[in-house]
Design a protein around this motif. Structure first.
Motif, PDB file in Angstrom:
ATOM      1  N   LEU A 189      64.629 -78.235 -32.853  1.00 28.73           N
ATOM      2  CA  LEU A 189      65.751 -79.680 -33.292  1.00 28.73           C
ATOM      3  C   LEU A 189      64.653 -80.442 -34.079  1.00 28.73           C
ATOM      4  CD1 LEU A 189      67.342 -80.971 -29.672  1.00 28.73           C
ATOM      5  CD2 LEU A 189      67.980 -79.007 -31.475  1.00 28.73           C
ATOM      6  N   GLN A 190      63.588 -80.524 -35.021  1.00 33.60           N
ATOM      7  CA  GLN A 190      62.980 -81.591 -35.678  1.00 33.60           C
ATOM      8  C   GLN A 190      63.492 -81.598 -37.252  1.00 33.60           C
ATOM      9  OE1 GLN A 190      58.958 -81.324 -35.943  1.00 33.60           O
ATOM     10  NE2 GLN A 190      58.951 -83.804 -36.403  1.00 33.60           N
ATOM     11  N   GLY A 191      64.295 -82.602 -37.538  1.00 33.04           N
ATOM     12  CA  GLY A 191      64.714 -82.747 -38.486  1.00 33.04           C
ATOM     13  C   GLY A 191      64.064 -82.480 -39.736  1.00 33.04           C
ATOM     14  N   ARG A 192      64.333 -82.203 -41.150  1.00 31.20           N
ATOM     15  CA  ARG A 192      63.362 -82.610 -42.603  1.00 31.20           C
ATOM     16  C   ARG A 192      62.870 -84.044 -42.382  1.00 31.20           C
ATOM     17  NH1 ARG A 192      66.711 -79.132 -46.889  1.00 31.20           N
ATOM     18  NH2 ARG A 192      66.443 -77.279 -45.971  1.00 31.20           N
ATOM     19  N   ASP A 193      63.147 -84.922 -42.654  1.00 31.59           N
ATOM     20  CA  ASP A 193      62.492 -86.589 -42.027  1.00 31.59           C
ATOM     21  C   ASP A 193      61.650 -86.641 -41.098  1.00 31.59           C
ATOM     22  OD1 ASP A 193      64.322 -86.267 -39.852  1.00 31.59           O
ATOM     23  OD2 ASP A 193      65.698 -87.733 -40.210  1.00 31.59           O
ATOM     24  N   GLY A 194      61.828 -85.386 -40.262  1.00 31.91           N
ATOM     25  CA  GLY A 194      60.383 -86.062 -39.018  1.00 31.91           C
ATOM     26  C   GLY A 194      61.077 -86.114 -38.162  1.00 31.91           C
ATOM     27  N   GLY A 195      62.104 -86.684 -37.804  1.00 31.24           N
ATOM     28  CA  GLY A 195      63.076 -87.056 -36.386  1.00 31.24           C
ATOM     29  C   GLY A 195      63.204 -86.301 -36.369  1.00 31.24           C
ATOM     30  N   ARG A 202      72.954 -82.729 -36.235  1.00 35.71           N
ATOM     31  CA  ARG A 202      73.888 -84.188 -35.931  1.00 35.71           C
ATOM     32  C   ARG A 202      71.997 -84.483 -36.329  1.00 35.71           C
ATOM     33  NH1 ARG A 202      75.679 -87.690 -30.567  1.00 35.71           N
ATOM     34  NH2 ARG A 202      75.433 -89.180 -31.163  1.00 35.71           N
ATOM     35  N   GLY A 203      72.338 -85.663 -37.426  1.00 37.92           N
ATOM     36  CA  GLY A 203      71.086 -86.201 -37.587  1.00 37.92           C
ATOM     37  C   GLY A 203      70.278 -86.965 -36.073  1.00 37.92           C
ATOM     38  N   SER A 204      69.246 -87.206 -37.143  1.00 39.78           N
ATOM     39  CA  SER A 204      68.273 -87.996 -36.589  1.00 39.78           C
ATOM     40  C   SER A 204      68.353 -89.224 -36.004  1.00 39.78           C
ATOM     41  CB  SER A 204      66.721 -87.778 -36.896  1.00 39.78           C
ATOM     42  OG  SER A 204      65.947 -86.015 -37.447  1.00 39.78           O
ATOM     43  N   ASP A 205      68.059 -89.874 -34.786  1.00 43.04           N
ATOM     44  CA  ASP A 205      68.495 -91.083 -34.684  1.00 43.04           C
ATOM     45  C   ASP A 205      66.723 -91.127 -33.954  1.00 43.04           C
ATOM     46  OD1 ASP A 205      68.909 -91.221 -30.809  1.00 43.04           O
ATOM     47  OD2 ASP A 205      69.886 -89.717 -31.869  1.00 43.04           O
ATOM     48  N   ALA A 206      66.576 -92.929 -33.585  1.00 37.98           N
ATOM     49  CA  ALA A 206      65.084 -93.510 -33.183  1.00 37.98           C
ATOM     50  C   ALA A 206      65.314 -92.877 -31.505  1.00 37.98           C
ATOM     51  CB  ALA A 206      65.273 -95.312 -33.201  1.00 37.98           C
ATOM     52  N   GLN A 207      66.206 -92.970 -30.800  1.00 40.91           N
ATOM     53  CA  GLN A 207      65.416 -93.065 -29.236  1.00 40.91           C
ATOM     54  C   GLN A 207      66.291 -91.458 -29.257  1.00 40.91           C
ATOM     55  OE1 GLN A 207      69.618 -94.832 -28.774  1.00 40.91           O
ATOM     56  NE2 GLN A 207      68.547 -96.168 -26.956  1.00 40.91           N
ATOM     57  N   SER A 208      66.201 -90.437 -29.725  1.00 39.61           N
ATOM     58  CA  SER A 208      66.072 -88.765 -29.396  1.00 39.61           C
ATOM     59  C   SER A 208      64.297 -88.460 -30.308  1.00 39.61           C
ATOM     60  CB  SER A 208      66.971 -88.426 -29.650  1.00 39.61           C
ATOM     61  OG  SER A 208      68.251 -88.142 -29.471  1.00 39.61           O
ATOM     62  N   THR A 209      64.380 -89.562 -30.823  1.00 35.58           N
ATOM     63  CA  THR A 209      62.816 -88.873 -31.870  1.00 35.58           C
ATOM     64  C   THR A 209      62.379 -89.562 -30.710  1.00 35.58           C
ATOM     65  OG1 THR A 209      63.649 -89.097 -33.793  1.00 35.58           O
ATOM     66  CG2 THR A 209      60.823 -89.622 -33.471  1.00 35.58           C
ATOM     67  N   ALA A 210      62.075 -90.096 -30.464  1.00 34.92           N
ATOM     68  CA  ALA A 210      60.854 -91.629 -28.654  1.00 34.92           C
ATOM     69  C   ALA A 210      61.289 -90.889 -28.025  1.00 34.92           C
ATOM     70  CB  ALA A 210      61.668 -93.184 -28.674  1.00 34.92           C
ATOM     71  N   TRP A 211      62.122 -90.199 -27.404  1.00 37.02           N
ATOM     72  CA  TRP A 211      62.201 -89.004 -26.225  1.00 37.02           C
ATOM     73  C   TRP A 211      61.166 -87.952 -25.928  1.00 37.02           C
ATOM     74  CZ3 TRP A 211      62.966 -90.116 -21.589  1.00 37.02           C
ATOM     75  CH2 TRP A 211      64.105 -91.801 -21.286  1.00 37.02           C
ATOM     76  N   VAL A 212      61.685 -87.283 -27.232  1.00 37.10           N
ATOM     77  CA  VAL A 212      60.727 -85.882 -27.344  1.00 37.10           C
ATOM     78  C   VAL A 212      59.712 -86.494 -27.387  1.00 37.10           C
ATOM     79  CG1 VAL A 212      60.399 -84.008 -29.714  1.00 37.10           C
ATOM     80  CG2 VAL A 212      63.542 -85.063 -28.943  1.00 37.10           C
ATOM     81  N   ILE A 213      58.919 -87.481 -28.335  1.00 38.62           N
ATOM     82  CA  ILE A 213      57.648 -88.025 -28.505  1.00 38.62           C
ATOM     83  C   ILE A 213      57.420 -88.017 -27.660  1.00 38.62           C
ATOM     84  CG2 ILE A 213      55.861 -89.773 -29.310  1.00 38.62           C
ATOM     85  CD1 ILE A 213      57.792 -90.179 -31.359  1.00 38.62           C
ATOM     86  N   ALA A 226      54.797 -86.263 -38.150  1.00 33.32           N
ATOM     87  CA  ALA A 226      55.917 -86.868 -39.111  1.00 33.32           C
ATOM     88  C   ALA A 226      57.032 -87.508 -38.299  1.00 33.32           C
ATOM     89  CB  ALA A 226      56.332 -85.085 -39.046  1.00 33.32           C
ATOM     90  N   ALA A 227      56.991 -87.327 -36.451  1.00 33.13           N
ATOM     91  CA  ALA A 227      57.566 -88.331 -36.091  1.00 33.13           C
ATOM     92  C   ALA A 227      57.800 -89.444 -36.008  1.00 33.13           C
ATOM     93  CB  ALA A 227      57.706 -87.442 -34.531  1.00 33.13           C
ATOM     94  N   PHE A 228      56.437 -89.910 -35.987  1.00 27.66           N
ATOM     95  CA  PHE A 228      55.995 -91.330 -35.971  1.00 27.66           C
ATOM     96  C   PHE A 228      56.286 -92.334 -37.314  1.00 27.66           C
ATOM     97  CE2 PHE A 228      53.114 -89.526 -32.605  1.00 27.66           C
ATOM     98  CZ  PHE A 228      53.336 -90.804 -31.415  1.00 27.66           C
ATOM     99  N   ARG A 229      56.314 -91.316 -38.493  1.00 33.14           N
ATOM    100  CA  ARG A 229      56.252 -92.153 -39.684  1.00 33.14           C
ATOM    101  C   ARG A 229      58.496 -91.724 -40.145  1.00 33.14           C
ATOM    102  NH1 ARG A 229      52.091 -87.775 -41.193  1.00 33.14           N
ATOM    103  NH2 ARG A 229      53.746 -86.956 -41.930  1.00 33.14           N
ATOM    104  N   TYR A 230      58.921 -90.996 -39.031  1.00 36.64           N
ATOM    105  CA  TYR A 230      60.684 -91.706 -39.100  1.00 36.64           C
ATOM    106  C   TYR A 230      60.661 -92.980 -38.887  1.00 36.64           C
ATOM    107  CZ  TYR A 230      64.845 -90.923 -37.283  1.00 36.64           C
ATOM    108  OH  TYR A 230      66.559 -91.399 -37.473  1.00 36.64           O
ATOM    109  N   TYR A 243      68.903 -97.283 -35.093  1.00 41.94           N
ATOM    110  CA  TYR A 243      68.809 -96.621 -33.808  1.00 41.94           C
ATOM    111  C   TYR A 243      69.194 -95.534 -35.407  1.00 41.94           C
ATOM    112  CZ  TYR A 243      72.359 -92.403 -32.071  1.00 41.94           C
ATOM    113  OH  TYR A 243      72.450 -92.066 -31.898  1.00 41.94           O
ATOM    114  N   SER A 244      69.742 -95.313 -36.417  1.00 48.01           N
ATOM    115  CA  SER A 244      69.392 -94.097 -36.824  1.00 48.01           C
ATOM    116  C   SER A 244      69.091 -94.686 -38.766  1.00 48.01           C
ATOM    117  CB  SER A 244      70.407 -93.131 -37.620  1.00 48.01           C
ATOM    118  OG  SER A 244      71.883 -93.955 -37.370  1.00 48.01           O
ATOM    119  N   ARG A 245      68.765 -94.190 -39.813  1.00 48.07           N
ATOM    120  CA  ARG A 245      68.873 -94.927 -41.162  1.00 48.07           C
ATOM    121  C   ARG A 245      70.302 -95.226 -41.767  1.00 48.07           C
ATOM    122  NH1 ARG A 245      64.534 -90.118 -44.125  1.00 48.07           N
ATOM    123  NH2 ARG A 245      63.114 -91.575 -43.326  1.00 48.07           N
ATOM    124  N   ARG A 246      71.396 -94.803 -41.282  1.00 51.86           N
ATOM    125  CA  ARG A 246      72.322 -94.754 -41.512  1.00 51.86           C
ATOM    126  C   ARG A 246      72.753 -96.360 -39.897  1.00 51.86           C
ATOM    127  NH1 ARG A 246      77.837 -90.936 -41.156  1.00 51.86           N
ATOM    128  NH2 ARG A 246      78.653 -92.813 -42.317  1.00 51.86           N
TER     129      ARG A 246
END
Length: 268
Positions: A189-195, A202-213, A226-230, A243-246
């Motif tokens: 599921l990891q996107g090119r942005d690292g998230g 669906r676009g990356s978001d902070a909460q999903s990235t945190a859960w995966v970490i 990459a996930a931490f940098r995101y 929540y996300s870049r948007r």
């Protein structure tokens, strides 16, 4: 150069924690609960804030009385409350008995896969065995390797990551096939942005990235920088996280979950 790079990554991962914790503390209300900007104290949000602050060693004991006095209409609410109160060092024996009374013959706690995941996390936080609920969760793993919110539903990153943490808390080996399948599902599921997104495409978001970490940490596997940098790219000047870049929504909820990931302390 590698040493310098490692130091820079360490600064990215550690430096935000102090500012984000201070932001969370600033959102505590006079009644002991926590509120989003412009909102009122909320029990679930308060529990999340406590867990995020506990991960950084700054959980306010003053939140306990607020949490104890609020109702919990669903199994997930009850389990989340137990986790937060345990993090505050409170006695949760009565609440645990209520949670165990919600276990069905097939091991499900409450009505959902999600509520069972949270039930297992709460039971293990209280030192209680998860029993038949572990077998129920193992049976609910989807062909993709992920877990869903409800029985027979589509898999998503958040429930999968939470299930990994629950199973690890219930002593399922990190090398066991269900855990390894779940990690492969998450990595895809990891996107090119690292998230990471909630679901594919669906676009990356902070909460999903945190859960995966949290899931990778629970399984003893490096999440990757990459996930931490995101996440670092979503930090705001006040210490909160977007929540996300948007979108910049529910900053207290988002920041609490990000803090747990940055501290690398999986549930429970």
């Amino acid at each position: 150069m590698r040493v310098v790079g490692a130091l820079l990554v360490a600064l990215v991962l550690v430096a935000p924690a102090a500012g984000s914790s201070q932001y969370l503390l600033s959102r505590q209300q006079p009644d002991g609960g926590f509120a989003e900007p412009g909102g009122q104290s909320d029990p679930s949000l308060t529990a999340w804030a406590v867990l995020g602050l506990a991960a950084t060693g700054r959980a306010p004991q003053s939140a306990a009385q607020y949490l104890v006095g609020k109702p919990y209409p669903q199994a997930t609410d009850l389990a989340l409350r137990i986790l937060a109160l345990r993090a505050l060092g409170e006695d949760t024996s009565t609440l645990i008995q209520q949670l165990e009374s919600l276990r069905r013959p097939d091991g499900r706690i409450g009505a959902l896969v999600n509520s069972t995941i949270w039930g297992v996390l709460a039971l293990r936080a209280a030192g209680r065995p998860a029993g038949t609920s572990v077998r129920y969760l193992l049976r609910q793993q989807r062909p993709s390797g992920g877990w869903s919110w409800s029985p027979r539903g589509p898999a998503d990153s958040n429930d999968t990551a939470a299930a990994v943490q629950a199973l690890r808390a219930a002593s399922v080996s990190a090398r066991a096939r269900p855990i390894q399948r779940a990690l492969r599902y998450l990595r895809k599921l990891q996107g090119r942005d690292g998230g990471f997104p909630l679901v594919p495409r669906r676009g990356s978001d902070a909460q999903s990235t945190a859960w995966v970490i949290q899931a990778f940490v629970a399984a003893g596997t490096a999440p990757g920088g990459a996930a931490f940098r995101y996440l670092a790219g979503l930090r705001r000047p006040d210490g909160s996280y977007r929540y996300s870049r948007r979108y910049a929504i529910t900053p207290v909820w988002v920041t609490a979950q990000v803090d747990m990931a940055l501290a690398r302390k999986p549930l429970p």
